[in-house]
Write a protein that holds these residues in place. Structure first.
Motif, PDB file in Angstrom:
ATOM      1  N   THR A   8       0.724  -1.263   0.002  1.00  0.00           N
ATOM      2  CA  THR A   8       0.001  -0.091   0.045  1.00  0.00           C
ATOM      3  C   THR A   8       0.769   1.269  -0.099  1.00  0.00           C
ATOM      4  O   THR A   8       2.039   1.389   0.616  1.00  0.00           O
ATOM      5  CB  THR A   8      -1.032   0.113   1.216  1.00  0.00           C
ATOM      6  N   ASP A   9       0.227   2.223  -0.539  1.00  0.00           N
ATOM      7  CA  ASP A   9       1.009   3.698  -0.428  1.00  0.00           C
ATOM      8  C   ASP A   9       0.611   4.309   0.588  1.00  0.00           C
ATOM      9  O   ASP A   9      -0.272   4.111   1.135  1.00  0.00           O
ATOM     10  CB  ASP A   9       0.655   4.510  -1.876  1.00  0.00           C
ATOM     11  N   CYS A  10       1.620   5.152   1.140  1.00  0.00           N
ATOM     12  CA  CYS A  10       1.755   5.809   2.339  1.00  0.00           C
ATOM     13  C   CYS A  10       1.927   7.334   2.229  1.00  0.00           C
ATOM     14  O   CYS A  10       3.002   7.709   1.442  1.00  0.00           O
ATOM     15  CB  CYS A  10       2.291   5.262   3.378  1.00  0.00           C
ATOM     16  N   ALA A  11       1.292   8.368   2.703  1.00  0.00           N
ATOM     17  CA  ALA A  11       1.510   9.675   2.681  1.00  0.00           C
ATOM     18  C   ALA A  11       2.530  10.273   3.567  1.00  0.00           C
ATOM     19  O   ALA A  11       2.650  10.916   4.658  1.00  0.00           O
ATOM     20  CB  ALA A  11       0.352  10.782   2.754  1.00  0.00           C
ATOM     21  N   ALA A  12       3.822   9.563   3.539  1.00  0.00           N
ATOM     22  CA  ALA A  12       4.965   9.553   4.338  1.00  0.00           C
ATOM     23  C   ALA A  12       6.127   9.161   3.545  1.00  0.00           C
ATOM     24  O   ALA A  12       6.114   8.213   2.793  1.00  0.00           O
ATOM     25  CB  ALA A  12       5.092   8.864   5.587  1.00  0.00           C
ATOM     26  N   ALA A  98       9.689  12.677  -1.459  1.00  0.00           N
ATOM     27  CA  ALA A  98       9.809  13.024  -0.001  1.00  0.00           C
ATOM     28  C   ALA A  98       8.774  12.886   0.756  1.00  0.00           C
ATOM     29  O   ALA A  98       8.852  12.655   2.100  1.00  0.00           O
ATOM     30  CB  ALA A  98      10.382  14.694  -0.016  1.00  0.00           C
ATOM     31  N   GLU A  99       7.561  12.771   0.264  1.00  0.00           N
ATOM     32  CA  GLU A  99       6.155  12.821   0.972  1.00  0.00           C
ATOM     33  C   GLU A  99       5.382  11.364   0.866  1.00  0.00           C
ATOM     34  O   GLU A  99       4.424  11.405   1.136  1.00  0.00           O
ATOM     35  CB  GLU A  99       5.351  14.141   0.845  1.00  0.00           C
ATOM     36  N   ARG A 100       5.949  10.529   0.005  1.00  0.00           N
ATOM     37  CA  ARG A 100       5.267   9.252  -0.441  1.00  0.00           C
ATOM     38  C   ARG A 100       5.926   8.145  -0.246  1.00  0.00           C
ATOM     39  O   ARG A 100       7.192   8.436  -0.519  1.00  0.00           O
ATOM     40  CB  ARG A 100       4.519   9.363  -1.560  1.00  0.00           C
ATOM     41  N   CYS A 101       5.572   6.775   0.207  1.00  0.00           N
ATOM     42  CA  CYS A 101       6.394   5.650  -0.099  1.00  0.00           C
ATOM     43  C   CYS A 101       5.288   4.348  -0.242  1.00  0.00           C
ATOM     44  O   CYS A 101       4.222   4.710   0.043  1.00  0.00           O
ATOM     45  CB  CYS A 101       7.184   5.506   1.053  1.00  0.00           C
ATOM     46  N   THR A 102       5.897   3.383  -0.750  1.00  0.00           N
ATOM     47  CA  THR A 102       4.947   2.230  -0.541  1.00  0.00           C
ATOM     48  C   THR A 102       5.458   1.131   0.442  1.00  0.00           C
ATOM     49  O   THR A 102       6.832   0.945   0.388  1.00  0.00           O
ATOM     50  CB  THR A 102       5.255   1.683  -2.040  1.00  0.00           C
ATOM     51  N   ILE A 103       4.720   0.578   0.992  1.00  0.00           N
ATOM     52  CA  ILE A 103       5.009  -0.235   2.278  1.00  0.00           C
ATOM     53  C   ILE A 103       4.671  -1.528   1.780  1.00  0.00           C
ATOM     54  O   ILE A 103       3.437  -1.782   1.363  1.00  0.00           O
ATOM     55  CB  ILE A 103       4.375   0.117   3.430  1.00  0.00           C
ATOM     56  N   ASP A 104       5.541  -2.377   1.666  1.00  0.00           N
ATOM     57  CA  ASP A 104       5.371  -3.812   1.315  1.00  0.00           C
ATOM     58  C   ASP A 104       5.527  -4.711   2.642  1.00  0.00           C
ATOM     59  O   ASP A 104       6.620  -4.839   3.043  1.00  0.00           O
ATOM     60  CB  ASP A 104       6.374  -4.297   0.385  1.00  0.00           C
ATOM     61  N   ALA A 105       4.678  -5.259   3.222  1.00  0.00           N
ATOM     62  CA  ALA A 105       4.663  -5.974   4.307  1.00  0.00           C
ATOM     63  C   ALA A 105       4.073  -7.503   4.168  1.00  0.00           C
ATOM     64  O   ALA A 105       3.102  -7.764   3.418  1.00  0.00           O
ATOM     65  CB  ALA A 105       3.749  -5.422   5.394  1.00  0.00           C
TER      66      ALA A 105
END
Length: 157
Positions: A8-12, A98-105
């Motif tokens: 999922t993408d995250c605003a961080a 700088a303000e977004r990433c994808t987290i893969d868990a």
């Protein structure tokens, strides 16, 4: 093993997301069903850090001792069980600016063999699905709030 994967993408930033997940004290805030997660010894991050965890999924009470086996600052955290319920999980943080990433868990778990293991698997399966949904929602919300609170503009205010 049964694999559960959340992408999922995250605003961080990836750095903020990593810092939030890397702090073991936050685990009980975002991981659905976690009852306790405590360090075994003084080391609380990095390869070799060890923790005792207790999770409740429906009527099942699962305990594990896990050890960090992968730790790449701002990029990856991986753990594997060394005692108790057989689980391995990895969090990957992919920057998208700088303000977004994808987290893969990725969480892999194995129930014991035999009738008892099959019964446990059938018992926890519906709760694993619920846990994944709640954990994803909690994690994204909390990382976004953490990032907003740790952003340079927020610290200057």
């Amino acid at each position: 093993m049964t694999e559960v994967r959340i992408v999922t993408d995250c605003a961080a930033s990836a750095e903020s997301a990593f810092r939030y997940v890397n702090d073991y004290r936050n685990l009980s805030r975002f991981l659905y069903g976690i009852q306790s997660f405590t360090p075994v010894g003084a080391q609380t991050e990095g390869v070799g850090a060890t923790f005792d965890g207790h999770m409740k999924l429906g009527p099942a009470s699962l305990r594990s001792r896990v050890e960090v086996n992968r730790w790449e600052p701002d990029a990856a955290i991986g753990i594997t069980s060394i005692k108790g319920f057989d689980v391995a999980s990895t969090f990957l943080f992919h920057p998208k600016g700088a303000e977004r990433c994808t987290i893969d868990a990725i969480v892999d778990y194995r129930v014991p063999g035999g009738l008892a293991g099959r019964a446990l698997g059938k018992t926890i399966e519906p709760f694993v699905k619920i846990a994944v949904k709640h954990t994803t929602d909690n994690l994204i919300t909390q990382i976004t709030e953490f990032h907003a609170g740790s952003a340079p503009d927020a610290r200057e205010a």
